[in-house]
Write a protein that holds these residues in place. Sequence first.
Motif, PDB file in Angstrom:
ATOM      1  N   ALA A 114      13.685  -7.168   3.035  1.00 56.16           N
ATOM      2  CA  ALA A 114      12.830  -6.174   2.381  1.00 56.16           C
ATOM      3  C   ALA A 114      13.348  -5.795   1.002  1.00 56.16           C
ATOM      4  N   ALA A 115      14.577  -6.160   0.677  1.00 62.49           N
ATOM      5  CA  ALA A 115      15.096  -5.914  -0.675  1.00 62.49           C
ATOM      6  C   ALA A 115      14.282  -6.664  -1.715  1.00 62.49           C
ATOM      7  N   VAL A 116      13.638  -7.749  -1.298  1.00 57.91           N
ATOM      8  CA  VAL A 116      12.693  -8.484  -2.152  1.00 57.91           C
ATOM      9  C   VAL A 116      11.380  -8.541  -1.373  1.00 57.91           C
ATOM     10  N   THR A 117      10.532  -7.565  -1.610  1.00 59.27           N
ATOM     11  CA  THR A 117       9.294  -7.424  -0.857  1.00 59.27           C
ATOM     12  C   THR A 117       8.125  -7.984  -1.658  1.00 59.27           C
ATOM     13  N   LEU A 118       7.471  -8.998  -1.101  1.00 61.17           N
ATOM     14  CA  LEU A 118       6.291  -9.567  -1.738  1.00 61.17           C
ATOM     15  C   LEU A 118       5.038  -8.975  -1.103  1.00 61.17           C
ATOM     16  N   VAL A 119       4.194  -8.361  -1.916  1.00 62.63           N
ATOM     17  CA  VAL A 119       2.937  -7.783  -1.439  1.00 62.63           C
ATOM     18  C   VAL A 119       1.881  -8.885  -1.393  1.00 62.63           C
ATOM     19  N   GLU A 120       1.352  -9.124  -0.213  1.00 61.22           N
ATOM     20  CA  GLU A 120       0.322 -10.158  -0.058  1.00 61.22           C
ATOM     21  C   GLU A 120      -1.069  -9.568   0.108  1.00 61.22           C
ATOM     22  N   ASP A 121      -1.151  -8.257   0.217  1.00 62.04           N
ATOM     23  CA  ASP A 121      -2.449  -7.564   0.196  1.00 62.04           C
ATOM     24  C   ASP A 121      -2.774  -7.296  -1.270  1.00 62.04           C
ATOM     25  N   LEU A 122      -3.635  -8.109  -1.835  1.00 62.39           N
ATOM     26  CA  LEU A 122      -3.876  -8.082  -3.273  1.00 62.39           C
ATOM     27  C   LEU A 122      -5.100  -7.265  -3.673  1.00 62.39           C
ATOM     28  N   ARG A 123      -5.586  -6.426  -2.774  1.00 61.24           N
ATOM     29  CA  ARG A 123      -6.686  -5.553  -3.145  1.00 61.24           C
ATOM     30  C   ARG A 123      -6.245  -4.573  -4.227  1.00 61.24           C
ATOM     31  N   ARG A 124      -7.144  -4.274  -5.139  1.00 63.60           N
ATOM     32  CA  ARG A 124      -6.798  -3.389  -6.251  1.00 63.60           C
ATOM     33  C   ARG A 124      -6.392  -2.003  -5.761  1.00 63.60           C
ATOM     34  N   GLU A 125      -7.060  -1.506  -4.720  1.00 61.90           N
ATOM     35  CA  GLU A 125      -6.717  -0.176  -4.227  1.00 61.90           C
ATOM     36  C   GLU A 125      -5.306  -0.133  -3.646  1.00 61.90           C
ATOM     37  N   THR A 126      -4.837  -1.263  -3.138  1.00 60.11           N
ATOM     38  CA  THR A 126      -3.464  -1.322  -2.640  1.00 60.11           C
ATOM     39  C   THR A 126      -2.473  -1.214  -3.794  1.00 60.11           C
ATOM     40  N   MET A 127      -2.768  -1.886  -4.899  1.00 58.77           N
ATOM     41  CA  MET A 127      -1.903  -1.777  -6.073  1.00 58.77           C
ATOM     42  C   MET A 127      -1.896  -0.344  -6.597  1.00 58.77           C
ATOM     43  N   VAL A 128      -3.044   0.297  -6.645  1.00 52.05           N
ATOM     44  CA  VAL A 128      -3.102   1.678  -7.126  1.00 52.05           C
ATOM     45  C   VAL A 128      -2.255   2.580  -6.236  1.00 52.05           C
ATOM     46  N   GLU A 129      -2.338   2.389  -4.927  1.00 52.86           N
ATOM     47  CA  GLU A 129      -1.524   3.212  -4.025  1.00 52.86           C
ATOM     48  C   GLU A 129      -0.037   2.990  -4.279  1.00 52.86           C
TER      49      GLU A 129
ATOM     50  N   ALA B 126       6.828  -0.417   1.162  1.00 52.33           N
ATOM     51  CA  ALA B 126       7.640   0.230   0.135  1.00 52.33           C
ATOM     52  C   ALA B 126       8.782   1.023   0.755  1.00 52.33           C
ATOM     53  N   LEU B 127       8.538   1.673   1.900  1.00 55.63           N
ATOM     54  CA  LEU B 127       9.606   2.399   2.583  1.00 55.63           C
ATOM     55  C   LEU B 127      10.697   1.449   3.063  1.00 55.63           C
ATOM     56  N   ALA B 128      10.294   0.296   3.586  1.00 55.54           N
ATOM     57  CA  ALA B 128      11.286  -0.700   4.018  1.00 55.54           C
ATOM     58  C   ALA B 128      12.109  -1.180   2.831  1.00 55.54           C
ATOM     59  N   CYS B 129      11.446  -1.346   1.678  1.00 53.84           N
ATOM     60  CA  CYS B 129      12.159  -1.750   0.464  1.00 53.84           C
ATOM     61  C   CYS B 129      13.166  -0.667   0.069  1.00 53.84           C
ATOM     62  N   ARG B 130      12.732   0.588   0.112  1.00 55.37           N
ATOM     63  CA  ARG B 130      13.648   1.685  -0.231  1.00 55.37           C
ATOM     64  C   ARG B 130      14.829   1.737   0.734  1.00 55.37           C
ATOM     65  N   ASP B 131      14.570   1.479   2.007  1.00 55.83           N
ATOM     66  CA  ASP B 131      15.645   1.503   2.991  1.00 55.83           C
ATOM     67  C   ASP B 131      16.662   0.386   2.757  1.00 55.83           C
ATOM     68  N   ALA B 132      16.241  -0.664   2.056  1.00 57.79           N
ATOM     69  CA  ALA B 132      17.151  -1.771   1.751  1.00 57.79           C
ATOM     70  C   ALA B 132      18.058  -1.474   0.563  1.00 57.79           C
ATOM     71  N   VAL B 133      17.721  -0.445  -0.221  1.00 58.17           N
ATOM     72  CA  VAL B 133      18.476  -0.161  -1.443  1.00 58.17           C
ATOM     73  C   VAL B 133      19.958   0.072  -1.180  1.00 58.17           C
ATOM     74  N   PRO B 134      20.363   0.875  -0.182  1.00 58.70           N
ATOM     75  CA  PRO B 134      21.801   1.101  -0.003  1.00 58.70           C
ATOM     76  C   PRO B 134      22.603  -0.179   0.217  1.00 58.70           C
ATOM     77  N   ALA B 135      22.035  -1.135   0.951  1.00 55.50           N
ATOM     78  CA  ALA B 135      22.755  -2.386   1.196  1.00 55.50           C
ATOM     79  C   ALA B 135      22.953  -3.174  -0.089  1.00 55.50           C
ATOM     80  N   ILE B 136      21.947  -3.145  -0.964  1.00 55.08           N
ATOM     81  CA  ILE B 136      22.055  -3.862  -2.232  1.00 55.08           C
ATOM     82  C   ILE B 136      22.981  -3.112  -3.191  1.00 55.08           C
ATOM     83  N   ALA B 137      22.829  -1.816  -3.260  1.00 57.18           N
ATOM     84  CA  ALA B 137      23.656  -1.018  -4.169  1.00 57.18           C
ATOM     85  C   ALA B 137      25.133  -1.091  -3.799  1.00 57.18           C
TER      86      ALA B 137
END
Length: 421
Positions: free
Chosen positions: A173-188, A8-19
């Motif tokens: 990272a601007a399009v980050t696909l989460v491949e850890d599909l554990r429910r606790e990962t989604m909650v986090e 998620a941090l890597a995704c956030r760091d990609a925001v300025p380039a996209i914006a």
Amino acid sequence: MSGIRTQALACRDAVPAIAALDSAAKVALLRDMAVALEARCADVLAANAQDMAQAAAKGVQGAMLDRLRLDETRVAGIANALREVAELPDPVGQVTRRETRPNGLAVERVRIPLGVVAMIYEARPNVTADAAALCLKAGNAVVLRGGSEAIHSNAAIAAALHDALRAHGLPTAAVTLVEDLRRETMVELLQLTDIVDLAIPRGGEGLIRFVAEHARVPVIKHYKGVCHLYVDRGADLDLALDLLVDGKTSRPGVCNALETLLVHRDVAADFLPRAGQALRERGVELRGDARTRELLPDAKPATDDDYAAEFLALVIAVRVVDDLDAAIAHIRRHGSDHTEVIATRDEAAARRFVQAIRSAVVMVNASSRFSDGGELGLGAEIGISTTRLHAYGPMGAESLTIERFVVRGAGQVRHAASRVK
């Protein structure tokens, strides 16, 4: 640091380039994403075949299996949706209102990106591309957390989108696909208030309620689509029959399919036998109230639960109502604020229906199946909101921006005493 927080941090760091991308650059990027997806069509279909086989082995069937399935036509449709989003007006930087205050301040309201959007969805691989396209068009980065049923399809589609991002010198990272599909990962993920600006769940009612209950970030949601067709006494019955057949049978497993038919008592005797025959011929099970069953003896008795149900199948609940007000009262009691349709030639009845119904989409003499972002001019949709936040109804790129105030002055101060002597 956990894996999902790192992503998620890597995704956030990609925001300025996209914006920072201008409109032309976003158009070129999305067009190239469509080309890259078409180039990887064989990979996507092979991945989808793997998902379909695993889903079938788990006993998945009906609407979910239909949403999961891809073929060449559906992949082409996903690519076309990318192109349609590319050609949409760029919402970023739009000035939605401008005024000059008595003191000379120029006050503008300007659309800006949200930032990081977390997309939580089930067996809908097309959402991987649709959500990415709409978020990028609006200057956002996106974290995609699809369901386990579609993991291989989602990964193949994301790989194509990453091809285009790399070709344009942009962080994948601007399009980050989460491949850890554990429910606790989604909650986090849903609790990363310092990173994620908005979460959008898209899927069954259970998923959406889970997200809403566990999220600390803002959530756009709609729990289900209990869509109604009301056939008024002033309806063109041929037109109403077409709306019914299209709304119920063209694709029953989607949220804009009709689930309940309400018929004015004055036209019930003429309309319901025709409607029953047309629906039975298409394999639809009818459930009705006592007055309905007098006209359709083969209909099963309907319960209150039936009138509140999102069947997502070839089943429809039917009720004969005394008048327009009774139809409105039924929808207010049982509806889900998604989409309602009136069939009528009476303009006064149409106005009354539109004014009284608070649902996100209200149709007059048009099929509920048009309650879709693509059909309503949004290119593709990231979801349908039935929560009254900044967006209501089908959400496109504009709904993934917010308005801020930009104020231009010439040295104005609010308090004269502040001026330096």
